[in-house]
Write a protein that holds these residues in place. Sequence first.
Motif, mmCIF file in Angstrom:
data_model
loop_
_atom_site.group_PDB
_atom_site.id
_atom_site.type_symbol
_atom_site.label_atom_id
_atom_site.label_comp_id
_atom_site.label_asym_id
_atom_site.label_seq_id
_atom_site.Cartn_x
_atom_site.Cartn_y
_atom_site.Cartn_z
ATOM 1 N N ILE A 98 0.835 -1.203 0.000
ATOM 2 C CA ILE A 98 0.000 0.000 0.000
ATOM 3 C C ILE A 98 0.870 1.253 0.000
ATOM 4 O O ILE A 98 1.795 1.383 0.790
ATOM 5 C CB ILE A 98 -0.945 -0.009 1.220
ATOM 6 C CG1 ILE A 98 -1.976 -1.136 1.069
ATOM 7 C CG2 ILE A 98 -1.637 1.341 1.387
ATOM 8 C CD1 ILE A 98 -2.832 -1.354 2.297
ATOM 9 N N GLN A 99 0.541 2.178 -0.890
ATOM 10 C CA GLN A 99 1.253 3.445 -1.007
ATOM 11 C C GLN A 99 0.308 4.576 -0.591
ATOM 12 O O GLN A 99 -0.351 5.197 -1.422
ATOM 13 C CB GLN A 99 1.744 3.650 -2.440
ATOM 14 C CG GLN A 99 2.728 2.610 -2.929
ATOM 15 C CD GLN A 99 4.100 2.756 -2.295
ATOM 16 O OE1 GLN A 99 4.516 3.851 -1.915
ATOM 17 N NE2 GLN A 99 4.820 1.654 -2.183
ATOM 18 N N ALA A 100 0.221 4.810 0.713
ATOM 19 C CA ALA A 100 -0.664 5.867 1.229
ATOM 20 C C ALA A 100 0.019 6.548 2.400
ATOM 21 O O ALA A 100 -0.531 6.633 3.495
ATOM 22 C CB ALA A 100 -2.010 5.282 1.638
ATOM 23 N N HIS A 101 1.213 7.055 2.152
ATOM 24 C CA HIS A 101 2.052 7.605 3.208
ATOM 25 C C HIS A 101 1.575 8.997 3.626
ATOM 26 O O HIS A 101 1.074 9.771 2.814
ATOM 27 C CB HIS A 101 3.506 7.648 2.723
ATOM 28 C CG HIS A 101 3.949 6.351 2.113
ATOM 29 N ND1 HIS A 101 4.195 5.226 2.861
ATOM 30 C CD2 HIS A 101 4.157 5.991 0.813
ATOM 31 C CE1 HIS A 101 4.551 4.234 2.062
ATOM 32 N NE2 HIS A 101 4.524 4.673 0.812
ATOM 33 N N GLY A 102 1.752 9.297 4.928
ATOM 34 C CA GLY A 102 1.342 10.603 5.440
ATOM 35 C C GLY A 102 -0.138 10.866 5.281
ATOM 36 O O GLY A 102 -0.560 12.009 5.134
#
Length: 343
Positions: free
Chosen positions: A49-53
């Motif tokens: 998953i790429q949902a940083h910050g």
Amino acid sequence: MKKNIGRKSWFGFTFLLWALCLHSLTGIAQTRNEIVPGEVWPDDKGNHIQAHGGGIIKVKDTYYWYGEERRQGLDSNYRYVSCYSSKDLMNWKFRGDVFKMTDPDSLGKKWVLERPKVYHNLKTGKYVMYMHVDGQVKGKAGNYSYARVGVAIGDSPVGPYKFIRTFRPLGHESRDIGQFIDDDGLAYLIFEDRVSKGFHIAKLSADYLDVEEDICLIKAPLEGGAVVKYDGLYYAIGSALTSWNPNPNKFATAQSLKGPWSEFKDIAPVETNTYGSQSTFMLKVTGTKVTSVIFVADKWKPRTQWDSRYLWMPLKIGKGELQLPKPQPWRINVKTGETEMLE
């Protein structure tokens, strides 16, 4: 003339069929029944998953998780915000990059878009995205001298979102941002201001497209600000200004968003540096049996940002105290609000 299929041919056919089935399943993640802090978290396609910050909203029975898209191979001329949806907070479906933007104000190649947060405006029906937009201003040192928020708007939680503008909320510098929706439905933007040496809690306008009123400045040099209301008391979390490096995150409480706020105390043993993470969001899950508050944090890997991980753990919270337990696998029942530690 009828021919018999030999053992070798039959074995080869079976192996080929198995290989084709395996290939068809490649990239599909298995259903998860736990959250494992700090590990790779696959989406429905098997990708981390790429949902940083990021930030999370709930629409009806579905949660939407927005964050910085940092996968490898992205076009460096753009910055992206990703979106994932889930019914149970454990299994997430990738809904695409719902926002894509070029340099909005000629900030140069190193401009940044960070910590996107989405609000659902029940009056207008719109979805409003706030983000930290920054870069180097000519004549000023450092890549974080622009210090603004950006705003975009969409007609559905999965976008697409249309960019509107960048601005400094009420004229103040704004770096890390957070979001908070109070029990009365009023929406607030949390933003870090290094000139005033603290973070602001500011009320949004009725359409959520502007910042209307500065409710409070919490005088503490902290970033990664997050606020939650639990059992009638407000809790605020922040982290020290140590760039990508983790530090002991701290919390304070208040009877009102306007304060006064208590002194800040550590949320975890100091030597753990918040177990290597930085606060991003506090998600309140109100179930039929209990209300749980989840600490949503990032474990940054600045040199390999696409591999940065997440630390999600239910907080021990109540009566003015807040504690982040040692990370371990756990699960949640979003209907009842109950959480279960698995080790």
